[in-house]
Motif scaffolding. Structure first.
Motif, PDB file in Angstrom:
ATOM      1  N   UNK A 158      37.609   7.195 -20.146  1.00  0.00           N
ATOM      2  CA  UNK A 158      38.200   6.307 -19.136  1.00  0.00           C
ATOM      3  C   UNK A 158      37.107   5.707 -18.250  1.00  0.00           C
ATOM      4  N   UNK A 159      36.139   6.528 -17.854  1.00  0.00           N
ATOM      5  CA  UNK A 159      35.026   6.034 -17.042  1.00  0.00           C
ATOM      6  C   UNK A 159      34.265   4.930 -17.776  1.00  0.00           C
ATOM      7  N   UNK A 160      33.996   5.166 -19.050  1.00  0.00           N
ATOM      8  CA  UNK A 160      33.245   4.186 -19.837  1.00  0.00           C
ATOM      9  C   UNK A 160      34.028   2.883 -19.993  1.00  0.00           C
ATOM     10  N   UNK A 161      35.342   2.984 -20.234  1.00  0.00           N
ATOM     11  CA  UNK A 161      36.159   1.775 -20.366  1.00  0.00           C
ATOM     12  C   UNK A 161      36.184   0.990 -19.063  1.00  0.00           C
ATOM     13  N   UNK A 162      36.235   1.691 -17.924  1.00  0.00           N
ATOM     14  CA  UNK A 162      36.221   1.018 -16.631  1.00  0.00           C
ATOM     15  C   UNK A 162      34.904   0.248 -16.454  1.00  0.00           C
ATOM     16  N   UNK A 163      33.801   0.883 -16.802  1.00  0.00           N
ATOM     17  CA  UNK A 163      32.492   0.229 -16.683  1.00  0.00           C
ATOM     18  C   UNK A 163      32.404  -0.986 -17.595  1.00  0.00           C
ATOM     19  N   UNK A 164      32.929  -0.871 -18.806  1.00  0.00           N
ATOM     20  CA  UNK A 164      32.889  -1.998 -19.739  1.00  0.00           C
ATOM     21  C   UNK A 164      33.742  -3.154 -19.229  1.00  0.00           C
ATOM     22  N   UNK A 165      34.901  -2.852 -18.663  1.00  0.00           N
ATOM     23  CA  UNK A 165      35.765  -3.893 -18.110  1.00  0.00           C
ATOM     24  C   UNK A 165      35.077  -4.586 -16.945  1.00  0.00           C
ATOM     25  N   UNK A 166      34.455  -3.806 -16.078  1.00  0.00           N
ATOM     26  CA  UNK A 166      33.744  -4.390 -14.943  1.00  0.00           C
ATOM     27  C   UNK A 166      32.586  -5.258 -15.421  1.00  0.00           C
ATOM     28  N   UNK A 167      31.868  -4.802 -16.437  1.00  0.00           N
ATOM     29  CA  UNK A 167      30.765  -5.593 -16.977  1.00  0.00           C
ATOM     30  C   UNK A 167      31.272  -6.914 -17.553  1.00  0.00           C
ATOM     31  N   UNK A 168      32.405  -6.857 -18.243  1.00  0.00           N
ATOM     32  CA  UNK A 168      32.996  -8.088 -18.781  1.00  0.00           C
ATOM     33  C   UNK A 168      33.369  -9.054 -17.662  1.00  0.00           C
TER      34      UNK A 168
ATOM     35  N   UNK B  78      32.884  -3.172  -6.331  1.00  0.00           N
ATOM     36  CA  UNK B  78      33.899  -2.250  -6.830  1.00  0.00           C
ATOM     37  C   UNK B  78      33.292  -1.278  -7.834  1.00  0.00           C
ATOM     38  N   UNK B  79      32.449  -1.797  -8.702  1.00  0.00           N
ATOM     39  CA  UNK B  79      31.830  -0.964  -9.726  1.00  0.00           C
ATOM     40  C   UNK B  79      30.925   0.087  -9.093  1.00  0.00           C
ATOM     41  N   UNK B  80      30.190  -0.278  -8.055  1.00  0.00           N
ATOM     42  CA  UNK B  80      29.275   0.661  -7.414  1.00  0.00           C
ATOM     43  C   UNK B  80      30.024   1.872  -6.888  1.00  0.00           C
ATOM     44  N   UNK B  81      31.117   1.656  -6.192  1.00  0.00           N
ATOM     45  CA  UNK B  81      31.899   2.765  -5.633  1.00  0.00           C
ATOM     46  C   UNK B  81      32.462   3.647  -6.746  1.00  0.00           C
ATOM     47  N   UNK B  82      33.036   3.017  -7.763  1.00  0.00           N
ATOM     48  CA  UNK B  82      33.624   3.797  -8.857  1.00  0.00           C
ATOM     49  C   UNK B  82      32.553   4.560  -9.627  1.00  0.00           C
ATOM     50  N   UNK B  83      31.401   3.925  -9.865  1.00  0.00           N
ATOM     51  CA  UNK B  83      30.323   4.623 -10.561  1.00  0.00           C
ATOM     52  C   UNK B  83      29.834   5.829  -9.771  1.00  0.00           C
ATOM     53  N   UNK B  84      29.754   5.666  -8.463  1.00  0.00           N
ATOM     54  CA  UNK B  84      29.326   6.787  -7.621  1.00  0.00           C
ATOM     55  C   UNK B  84      30.296   7.962  -7.787  1.00  0.00           C
ATOM     56  N   UNK B  85      31.588   7.683  -7.724  1.00  0.00           N
ATOM     57  CA  UNK B  85      32.590   8.740  -7.887  1.00  0.00           C
ATOM     58  C   UNK B  85      32.531   9.358  -9.282  1.00  0.00           C
ATOM     59  N   UNK B  86      32.419   8.503 -10.302  1.00  0.00           N
ATOM     60  CA  UNK B  86      32.387   8.995 -11.681  1.00  0.00           C
ATOM     61  C   UNK B  86      31.145   9.835 -11.952  1.00  0.00           C
ATOM     62  N   UNK B  87      29.991   9.358 -11.505  1.00  0.00           N
ATOM     63  CA  UNK B  87      28.758  10.108 -11.752  1.00  0.00           C
ATOM     64  C   UNK B  87      28.737  11.419 -10.974  1.00  0.00           C
ATOM     65  N   UNK B  88      29.325  11.429  -9.792  1.00  0.00           N
ATOM     66  CA  UNK B  88      29.435  12.678  -9.044  1.00  0.00           C
ATOM     67  C   UNK B  88      30.289  13.681  -9.832  1.00  0.00           C
ATOM     68  N   UNK B  89      31.387  13.192 -10.394  1.00  0.00           N
ATOM     69  CA  UNK B  89      32.253  14.042 -11.201  1.00  0.00           C
ATOM     70  C   UNK B  89      31.503  14.603 -12.405  1.00  0.00           C
ATOM     71  N   UNK B  90      30.718  13.760 -13.062  1.00  0.00           N
ATOM     72  CA  UNK B  90      29.929  14.209 -14.213  1.00  0.00           C
ATOM     73  C   UNK B  90      28.913  15.270 -13.786  1.00  0.00           C
TER      74      UNK B  90
END
Length: 87
Positions: free
Chosen positions: A15-25, A55-67
Motif C-alpha cells: 500500500x505504501x509503494x502504491x501511494x508513492x507511485x500514485x503521487x509520483x504520477x 502531501x507525499x513528504x508527510x506520508x513518506x515520513x509516516x510510512x518510513x517511521x513505520x518501516x
C-alpha cells in the motif's frame, strides 16, 4: 513473526509503494509544462507539483517511521533468538 503478521506487513508495504507511485504520477502529470503556455498556467502546474510533494513528504515520513519500527522489532526478535541459540 507468524505467517498472518508477515502477510499483513507485506500488504501494508505494498500500500505504501502504491501511494508513492500514485503521487509520483501526479507530480509527473502536473510538471508537464508546455513551452507555449502563459506564466499563470505554468505557476498552476508548479503549485500542483508543490502540493503533491508536500502531501507525499508527510506520508513518506509516516510510512518510513513505520518501516523503521518494524525493522527494530524484527531485529530485537532475531537478536533474542540468536542469543538463545548461542547458549
Amino acid at each position: 513473526m507468524d505467517r498472518a503478521k508477515a502477510r499483513k506487513l507485506a500488504w501494508s508495504y505494498r500500500h505504501m509503494a502504491k501511494y508513492c507511485m500514485t503521487a509520483a504520477d501526479q507530480i509527473i502529470k502536473a510538471a508537464e509544462i508546455q513551452s507555449d503556455q502563459d506564466d499563470d498556467t505554468d505557476m498552476g502546474h508548479l503549485d500542483q507539483v508543490f502540493n503533491a510533494l508536500a502531501k507525499l513528504q508527510r506520508q513518506l515520513h509516516l510510512d518510513l517511521h513505520s518501516v523503521l519500527v518494524d525493522i527494530g522489532i524484527v531485529a530485537k526478535r532475531r537478536a533474542k533468538h540468536a542469543d538463545k541459540r548461542a547458549r
